[in-house]
Scaffold this motif. Structure first.
Motif, PDB file in Angstrom:
ATOM      1  N   ASP A  76       0.820  -1.210   0.000  1.00 38.08           N
ATOM      2  CA  ASP A  76       0.000   0.000   0.000  1.00 38.08           C
ATOM      3  C   ASP A  76       0.850   1.255   0.000  1.00 38.08           C
ATOM      4  OD1 ASP A  76      -2.420  -1.278  -0.073  1.00 38.08           O
ATOM      5  OD2 ASP A  76      -2.764  -1.173   2.085  1.00 38.08           O
ATOM      6  N   ARG A  77       1.889   1.244   0.790  1.00 34.48           N
ATOM      7  CA  ARG A  77       2.732   2.432   0.965  1.00 34.48           C
ATOM      8  C   ARG A  77       3.526   2.757  -0.295  1.00 34.48           C
ATOM      9  NH1 ARG A  77       3.739   6.523   4.721  1.00 34.48           N
ATOM     10  NH2 ARG A  77       3.264   5.438   6.638  1.00 34.48           N
ATOM     11  N   THR A  78       4.101   1.720  -0.908  1.00 37.61           N
ATOM     12  CA  THR A  78       5.012   1.939  -2.042  1.00 37.61           C
ATOM     13  C   THR A  78       4.326   1.791  -3.401  1.00 37.61           C
ATOM     14  OG1 THR A  78       5.662  -0.391  -2.148  1.00 37.61           O
ATOM     15  CG2 THR A  78       6.963   1.070  -0.693  1.00 37.61           C
ATOM     16  N   LYS A  79       3.153   1.164  -3.416  1.00 33.99           N
ATOM     17  CA  LYS A  79       2.453   0.828  -4.670  1.00 33.99           C
ATOM     18  C   LYS A  79       3.295  -0.100  -5.544  1.00 33.99           C
ATOM     19  CE  LYS A  79      -0.988   3.541  -3.668  1.00 33.99           C
ATOM     20  NZ  LYS A  79      -1.820   3.005  -2.625  1.00 33.99           N
ATOM     21  N   ALA A  80       4.223  -0.822  -4.918  1.00 34.59           N
ATOM     22  CA  ALA A  80       5.105  -1.759  -5.620  1.00 34.59           C
ATOM     23  C   ALA A  80       4.456  -3.143  -5.655  1.00 34.59           C
ATOM     24  CB  ALA A  80       6.470  -1.809  -4.936  1.00 34.59           C
ATOM     25  N   HIS A  81       3.237  -3.197  -6.149  1.00 36.01           N
ATOM     26  CA  HIS A  81       2.510  -4.463  -6.162  1.00 36.01           C
ATOM     27  C   HIS A  81       3.203  -5.524  -7.015  1.00 36.01           C
ATOM     28  CE1 HIS A  81      -0.648  -1.477  -5.129  1.00 36.01           C
ATOM     29  NE2 HIS A  81      -0.924  -2.388  -4.227  1.00 36.01           N
ATOM     30  N   TRP A  82       3.590  -5.151  -8.211  1.00 33.69           N
ATOM     31  CA  TRP A  82       4.171  -6.139  -9.120  1.00 33.69           C
ATOM     32  C   TRP A  82       5.495  -6.700  -8.614  1.00 33.69           C
ATOM     33  CZ3 TRP A  82       1.476  -8.871 -12.152  1.00 33.69           C
ATOM     34  CH2 TRP A  82       0.326  -8.359 -12.744  1.00 33.69           C
ATOM     35  N   PRO A  83       6.433  -5.886  -8.137  1.00 35.47           N
ATOM     36  CA  PRO A  83       7.667  -6.486  -7.604  1.00 35.47           C
ATOM     37  C   PRO A  83       7.396  -7.456  -6.445  1.00 35.47           C
ATOM     38  CG  PRO A  83       7.987  -4.147  -7.970  1.00 35.47           C
ATOM     39  CD  PRO A  83       6.530  -4.431  -8.186  1.00 35.47           C
ATOM     40  N   LEU A  84       6.440  -7.129  -5.601  1.00 34.33           N
ATOM     41  CA  LEU A  84       6.117  -8.019  -4.483  1.00 34.33           C
ATOM     42  C   LEU A  84       5.471  -9.309  -4.983  1.00 34.33           C
ATOM     43  CD1 LEU A  84       4.834  -5.357  -1.941  1.00 34.33           C
ATOM     44  CD2 LEU A  84       6.960  -6.675  -1.797  1.00 34.33           C
ATOM     45  N   VAL A  85       4.622  -9.199  -5.988  1.00 38.29           N
ATOM     46  CA  VAL A  85       4.005 -10.397  -6.566  1.00 38.29           C
ATOM     47  C   VAL A  85       5.081 -11.289  -7.190  1.00 38.29           C
ATOM     48  CG1 VAL A  85       2.489 -11.217  -8.427  1.00 38.29           C
ATOM     49  CG2 VAL A  85       1.721  -9.385  -6.915  1.00 38.29           C
ATOM     50  N   PHE A  86       5.976 -10.701  -7.970  1.00 43.74           N
ATOM     51  CA  PHE A  86       7.029 -11.492  -8.611  1.00 43.74           C
ATOM     52  C   PHE A  86       7.979 -12.111  -7.588  1.00 43.74           C
ATOM     53  CE2 PHE A  86       5.831  -9.196 -12.499  1.00 43.74           C
ATOM     54  CZ  PHE A  86       5.763 -10.264 -13.379  1.00 43.74           C
ATOM     55  N   LEU A  87       8.358 -11.351  -6.577  1.00 41.73           N
ATOM     56  CA  LEU A  87       9.222 -11.891  -5.525  1.00 41.73           C
ATOM     57  C   LEU A  87       8.525 -13.045  -4.809  1.00 41.73           C
ATOM     58  CD1 LEU A  87      11.728 -11.861  -3.696  1.00 41.73           C
ATOM     59  CD2 LEU A  87      10.585 -10.087  -2.335  1.00 41.73           C
ATOM     60  N   GLY A  88       7.277 -12.834  -4.451  1.00 43.74           N
ATOM     61  CA  GLY A  88       6.534 -13.877  -3.740  1.00 43.74           C
ATOM     62  C   GLY A  88       6.362 -15.144  -4.547  1.00 43.74           C
ATOM     63  N   TYR A  89       5.993 -15.008  -5.812  1.00 46.48           N
ATOM     64  CA  TYR A  89       5.857 -16.199  -6.645  1.00 46.48           C
ATOM     65  C   TYR A  89       7.214 -16.804  -6.969  1.00 46.48           C
ATOM     66  CZ  TYR A  89       0.824 -16.075  -7.315  1.00 46.48           C
ATOM     67  OH  TYR A  89      -0.534 -16.134  -7.111  1.00 46.48           O
ATOM     68  N   GLY A  90       8.247 -15.984  -7.037  1.00 43.58           N
ATOM     69  CA  GLY A  90       9.594 -16.502  -7.283  1.00 43.58           C
ATOM     70  C   GLY A  90      10.065 -17.437  -6.181  1.00 43.58           C
ATOM     71  N   LEU A  91       9.634 -17.175  -4.963  1.00 42.89           N
ATOM     72  CA  LEU A  91      10.034 -18.032  -3.853  1.00 42.89           C
ATOM     73  C   LEU A  91       9.413 -19.426  -3.916  1.00 42.89           C
ATOM     74  CD1 LEU A  91      10.211 -15.419  -0.970  1.00 42.89           C
ATOM     75  CD2 LEU A  91      12.100 -16.729  -1.952  1.00 42.89           C
ATOM     76  N   ILE A  92       8.446 -19.633  -4.806  1.00 49.10           N
ATOM     77  CA  ILE A  92       7.908 -20.980  -5.014  1.00 49.10           C
ATOM     78  C   ILE A  92       9.003 -21.891  -5.587  1.00 49.10           C
ATOM     79  CG2 ILE A  92       6.288 -22.345  -6.412  1.00 49.10           C
ATOM     80  CD1 ILE A  92       4.199 -20.255  -5.960  1.00 49.10           C
ATOM     81  N   LEU A  93      10.021 -21.298  -6.171  1.00 49.09           N
ATOM     82  CA  LEU A  93      11.130 -22.116  -6.693  1.00 49.09           C
ATOM     83  C   LEU A  93      11.813 -22.928  -5.601  1.00 49.09           C
ATOM     84  CD1 LEU A  93      12.736 -19.640  -9.247  1.00 49.09           C
ATOM     85  CD2 LEU A  93      11.351 -21.673  -9.726  1.00 49.09           C
ATOM     86  N   SER A  94      11.577 -22.564  -4.350  1.00 50.92           N
ATOM     87  CA  SER A  94      12.158 -23.356  -3.266  1.00 50.92           C
ATOM     88  C   SER A  94      11.519 -24.749  -3.189  1.00 50.92           C
ATOM     89  CB  SER A  94      12.030 -22.621  -1.929  1.00 50.92           C
ATOM     90  OG  SER A  94      10.698 -22.313  -1.644  1.00 50.92           O
ATOM     91  N   ILE A  95      10.351 -24.930  -3.785  1.00 50.54           N
ATOM     92  CA  ILE A  95       9.690 -26.243  -3.755  1.00 50.54           C
ATOM     93  C   ILE A  95      10.465 -27.280  -4.570  1.00 50.54           C
ATOM     94  CG2 ILE A  95       7.588 -27.515  -4.361  1.00 50.54           C
ATOM     95  CD1 ILE A  95       7.406 -25.733  -1.814  1.00 50.54           C
ATOM     96  N   PRO A  96      10.759 -27.036  -5.849  1.00 47.11           N
ATOM     97  CA  PRO A  96      11.538 -28.059  -6.560  1.00 47.11           C
ATOM     98  C   PRO A  96      12.945 -28.230  -5.975  1.00 47.11           C
ATOM     99  CG  PRO A  96      10.998 -26.232  -8.039  1.00 47.11           C
ATOM    100  CD  PRO A  96      10.299 -25.982  -6.756  1.00 47.11           C
ATOM    101  N   LEU A  97      13.455 -27.198  -5.306  1.00 44.10           N
ATOM    102  CA  LEU A  97      14.770 -27.309  -4.676  1.00 44.10           C
ATOM    103  C   LEU A  97      14.767 -28.285  -3.508  1.00 44.10           C
ATOM    104  CD1 LEU A  97      16.001 -23.604  -4.767  1.00 44.10           C
ATOM    105  CD2 LEU A  97      16.774 -25.526  -6.187  1.00 44.10           C
ATOM    106  N   LEU A  98      13.582 -28.602  -2.983  1.00 42.82           N
ATOM    107  CA  LEU A  98      13.502 -29.601  -1.922  1.00 42.82           C
ATOM    108  C   LEU A  98      14.132 -30.927  -2.357  1.00 42.82           C
ATOM    109  CD1 LEU A  98       9.919 -29.003  -0.493  1.00 42.82           C
ATOM    110  CD2 LEU A  98      12.045 -28.924   0.818  1.00 42.82           C
TER     111      LEU A  98
END
Length: 177
Positions: A76-98
């Motif tokens: 809300d503060r930064t209006k950086a919705h897209w970078p946060l969405v990409f970062l958050g979905y990018g962390l799903i890569l930790s699943i195949p790394l299991l």
């Protein structure tokens, strides 16, 4: 009330956005729900006790919900919705790394990273969806998104079950995500 062609075009673009975000959520849920269905048993094969599995799982859930307060405020503060969405979905890569985790501690780190990603992406993604659903109806738009999300939540564990049934083991199942 008569709709103009510009209004119909915006409505169509909004629906495309909702469907695209739904598709991303579908595949995201396939990954993390497929993995979550078996991470306890996988960590046990790496030597984790039931207490450790319970702690990691519980702490992951706490992390996933507590961090949303801060990531939502940041979005809300930064209006950086897209970078946060990409970062958050990018962390799903930790699943195949299991599949590469040599110890339960590394597996726990990957599990916590995925939960952190969920906490980072969810408020920003929902804010973006709120803009799009305004054009097509909030209940309808969020309902479509949630339905696609839940399809992924069902299919993911089925894929892991199939991998285990075929004898691929946990390490053979995680890369499917």
């Amino acid at each position: 009330m008569k709709q103009t062609s510009g209004s119909k075009s915006i409505e169509r673009a909004s629906m495309h956005f909702i469907l695209m975000m739904g598709l991303v959520s579908l595949f995201g849920d396939m990954a993390y729900e497929g993995a979550r269905s078996s991470t306890g048993a996988f960590m046990a094969t790496l030597g984790a006790s039931a207490g450790i599995v319970g702690f990691v799982t519980g702490f992951g859930e706490l992390l996933g919900y507590a961090v949303r307060i801060f990531s939502g405020h940041l979005a809300d503060r930064t209006k950086a919705h897209w970078p946060l969405v990409f970062l958050g979905y990018g962390l799903i890569l930790s699943i195949p790394l299991l599949a590469l985790a040599p110890t339960w501690r590394i597996a726990a780190l990957f599990i916590l990273c995925e939960r952190l990603g969920k906490a980072i992406r969810s408020p920003a993604r929902d804010a973006l969806l709120s803009y799009a659903t305004k054009r097509v109806g909030r209940g309808w738009g969020f309902g479509i998104h949630e339905a696609m999300d839940q399809i992924g939540a069902i299919v993911g564990p089925l894929i892991m079950s199939l991998a285990l049934y075929l004898g691929l083991g946990f390490r053979g199942g995680f890369p499917f995500f």
